[in-house]
Design an enzyme around this catalytic site. Structure first.
Site, mmCIF file in Angstrom:
data_model
loop_
_atom_site.group_PDB
_atom_site.id
_atom_site.type_symbol
_atom_site.label_atom_id
_atom_site.label_comp_id
_atom_site.label_asym_id
_atom_site.label_seq_id
_atom_site.Cartn_x
_atom_site.Cartn_y
_atom_site.Cartn_z
ATOM 1 N N HIS A 72 0.844 -1.191 0.000
ATOM 2 C CA HIS A 72 0.000 0.000 0.000
ATOM 3 C C HIS A 72 0.879 1.240 0.000
ATOM 4 O O HIS A 72 1.636 1.481 0.936
ATOM 5 C CB HIS A 72 -0.918 0.008 1.229
ATOM 6 C CG HIS A 72 -2.101 -0.898 1.092
ATOM 7 N ND1 HIS A 72 -3.235 -0.755 1.862
ATOM 8 C CD2 HIS A 72 -2.326 -1.950 0.266
ATOM 9 C CE1 HIS A 72 -4.111 -1.685 1.512
ATOM 10 N NE2 HIS A 72 -3.575 -2.419 0.551
ATOM 11 N N TYR A 200 -9.945 5.279 6.451
ATOM 12 C CA TYR A 200 -10.227 5.728 7.811
ATOM 13 C C TYR A 200 -11.296 6.814 7.705
ATOM 14 O O TYR A 200 -11.083 7.831 7.033
ATOM 15 C CB TYR A 200 -8.974 6.307 8.461
ATOM 16 C CG TYR A 200 -7.910 5.290 8.786
ATOM 17 C CD1 TYR A 200 -7.884 4.640 10.013
ATOM 18 C CD2 TYR A 200 -6.909 4.985 7.869
ATOM 19 C CE1 TYR A 200 -6.903 3.716 10.327
ATOM 20 C CE2 TYR A 200 -5.914 4.071 8.165
ATOM 21 C CZ TYR A 200 -5.921 3.430 9.400
ATOM 22 O OH TYR A 200 -4.934 2.512 9.699
ATOM 23 N N PRO A 292 -5.826 0.699 18.258
ATOM 24 C CA PRO A 292 -5.531 0.115 16.943
ATOM 25 C C PRO A 292 -5.491 1.138 15.816
ATOM 26 O O PRO A 292 -5.055 0.811 14.715
ATOM 27 C CB PRO A 292 -6.677 -0.880 16.738
ATOM 28 C CG PRO A 292 -7.779 -0.404 17.619
ATOM 29 C CD PRO A 292 -7.113 0.227 18.798
ATOM 30 N N LYS A 296 -0.259 0.360 15.176
ATOM 31 C CA LYS A 296 1.069 0.438 15.765
ATOM 32 C C LYS A 296 1.384 -0.684 16.751
ATOM 33 O O LYS A 296 2.535 -0.815 17.185
ATOM 34 C CB LYS A 296 1.247 1.788 16.477
ATOM 35 C CG LYS A 296 1.304 2.965 15.530
ATOM 36 C CD LYS A 296 2.515 2.861 14.626
ATOM 37 C CE LYS A 296 2.373 3.720 13.395
ATOM 38 N NZ LYS A 296 3.165 3.263 12.274
ATOM 39 N N TYR A 384 3.094 6.927 10.052
ATOM 40 C CA TYR A 384 2.288 5.757 9.673
ATOM 41 C C TYR A 384 3.194 4.640 9.115
ATOM 42 O O TYR A 384 3.028 3.466 9.493
ATOM 43 C CB TYR A 384 1.245 6.155 8.624
ATOM 44 C CG TYR A 384 0.147 5.125 8.473
ATOM 45 C CD1 TYR A 384 -1.084 5.301 9.101
ATOM 46 C CD2 TYR A 384 0.331 3.962 7.720
ATOM 47 C CE1 TYR A 384 -2.086 4.348 8.969
ATOM 48 C CE2 TYR A 384 -0.654 3.012 7.593
ATOM 49 C CZ TYR A 384 -1.874 3.209 8.225
ATOM 50 O OH TYR A 384 -2.868 2.256 8.103
#
Length: 389
Positions: A72, A200, A292, A296, A384
């Site tokens: 990704h 998200y 979550p 991480k 991220y």
């Protein structure tokens, strides 16, 4: 029995540490409370930072990950009916890989078995002795028989509810915790993902996440009250609510079907300090928990594994204890940065009880700043994909 390292916990962090130690010629015995099948039955997140991928390569267990994992280059952030893209590859030069934690664990178990490295399952009554001295040992029972392993060091990879953290005296450790006033209702369904990247979503009804495990296995989450249970949610009710929280064009593409797993997870931020006491080292969830949001948990455990493995390798190769002496310091420095990111990202996306109109406007402004500001997107992307070890 005697070994150099006793690893308590046969989850991914314990197995990864054990495999790295084995390849470095350092003896380790892994103790696991459950059976292998039980451990592999756990459904967990599967977004892997580059650091974890490199550790899997170093451990010699990355072939299937590279063959089956999804690379990704970015992620999608949705606000109401709008959505924008954060391009990790363009901003940092680094992607993430989506590959289920269960598969990571399976690969590590297979490698450990192929190497003939010892894993002892179904252990009970584990006690760590003399961790603050020069000669620690671990006792346990298995199928009613008492056993003892003498060792040089103990790695506590046994999770938040394990025995390792509890072995550190209360007057030595300090714990920091934040309990979030909501949970995540998650489902697994044998349906194609609604998007080729994670989504998200922030909506006035609460947070949602669209994720995946493979091309025909999807993982979806919605924010829910802690008082709710899975019995409160039929499959139809879940799908209807998910559609309300994601952009309408995405909702129209959503393929639904019977769920094959459904659970509610509370959200918590937790850190214990220090992560070392004598010859006992805490690794992963035994020392810290993150929400979550941002995936991480496993990745932060992997950085712990990196610091501990490098320290142990240095100690056994050169007799130099500098890196193991600094293990807690190094690990906690990165842990707190991951905690900050997970806390911030959770605050960005969830609806909190008693948010005032001002609070909601600030949240909207923060999302808009992320959408419109290249520097903010770069900082988000760097966190991220994973800060360097």
């Amino acid at each position: 029995m005697r070994t150099q390292i006793v690893v308590i916990g046969g989850g991914p962090s314990g197995l990864l540490l054990g495999q790295l130690l084995h390849r470095a010629g350092i003896d380790a015995v892994v103790l696991e409370r459950k059976t292998r099948d039980y451990v592999l039955g756990r459904i967990r997140a599967g977004v892997l930072e580059t650091g974890l991928v490199k550790l899997m390569e170093e451990a010699g267990v990355a072939d299937r990950l590279h063959a089956e994992g999804f690379v990704h280059d970015g992620t999608q952030i949705a606000v109401g009916d709008q959505m924008f893209h954060v391009d990790f590859k363009a901003l940092t030069g680094t992607p993430v890989i989506v590959y289920g934690q269960t598969e990571v664990t399976r690969d590590l178990y297979d490698a450990r078995e192929a190497a003939g490295a010892p894993t002892i399952f179904e252990v009970e009554d584990v006690v760590i002795h003399d961790a603050d001295g020069d000669h620690p040992h671990v006792t346990f029972t298995r199928h009613g028989h008492a056993q003892r392993i003498d060792c040089d060091f103990v790695a506590g990879c046994d999770g938040f509810h394990g025995v390792s953290r509890q072995a550190i005296p209360l007057d030595v450790r300090r714990e920091y915790e934040k309990i979030y006033p909501f949970g995540w209702l998650g489902v697994l369904s044998e349906t194609p993902p609604v998007h080729d990247e994670l989504i998200y979503a922030n909506s006035d009804r609460g947070f949602a996440l669209c994720s995946m495990r493979n091309e025909n296995l999807s993982r979806y989450y919605i924010q829910c009250a802690l008082s709710e249970s899975t019995s409160d949610w039929s499959d139809d009710a879940f799908w209807q609510e998910l559609r309300r929280r994601i952009p309408s064009d995405v909702a129209e593409r959503l393929v639904t079907g019977p769920t094959i797993e459904k659970s509610i997870a509370p959200l918590r931020s937790f850190v214990t300090e220090p992560m070392r006491w004598g010859r006992l080292f805490l690794v992963g969830d035994a020392a810290h928990i993150v929400p979550p949001t941002g995936a991480k948990g496993l990745n932060t455990a992997a950085s712990d594994v990196h610091y501990l493995f490098e320290g142990l390798r240095q100690f056994y190769a050169d007799g130099d204890s500098e890196d193991i002496d600094r293990y807690s310091e190094k690990a906690l420095l990165r842990v707190w940065k991951a905690e900050r990111f997970s806390w911030w990202f959770s605050s960005l996306l969830h609806v909190y009880p008693h948010m005032s109109p001002f609070d909601l406007k600030m949240q909207q402004a923060e999302i808009a700043f992320l959408r419109d500001n290249d520097a903010q997107q770069r900082a988000f992307a760097e966190n991220y994909v994973g800060l360097p070890y």
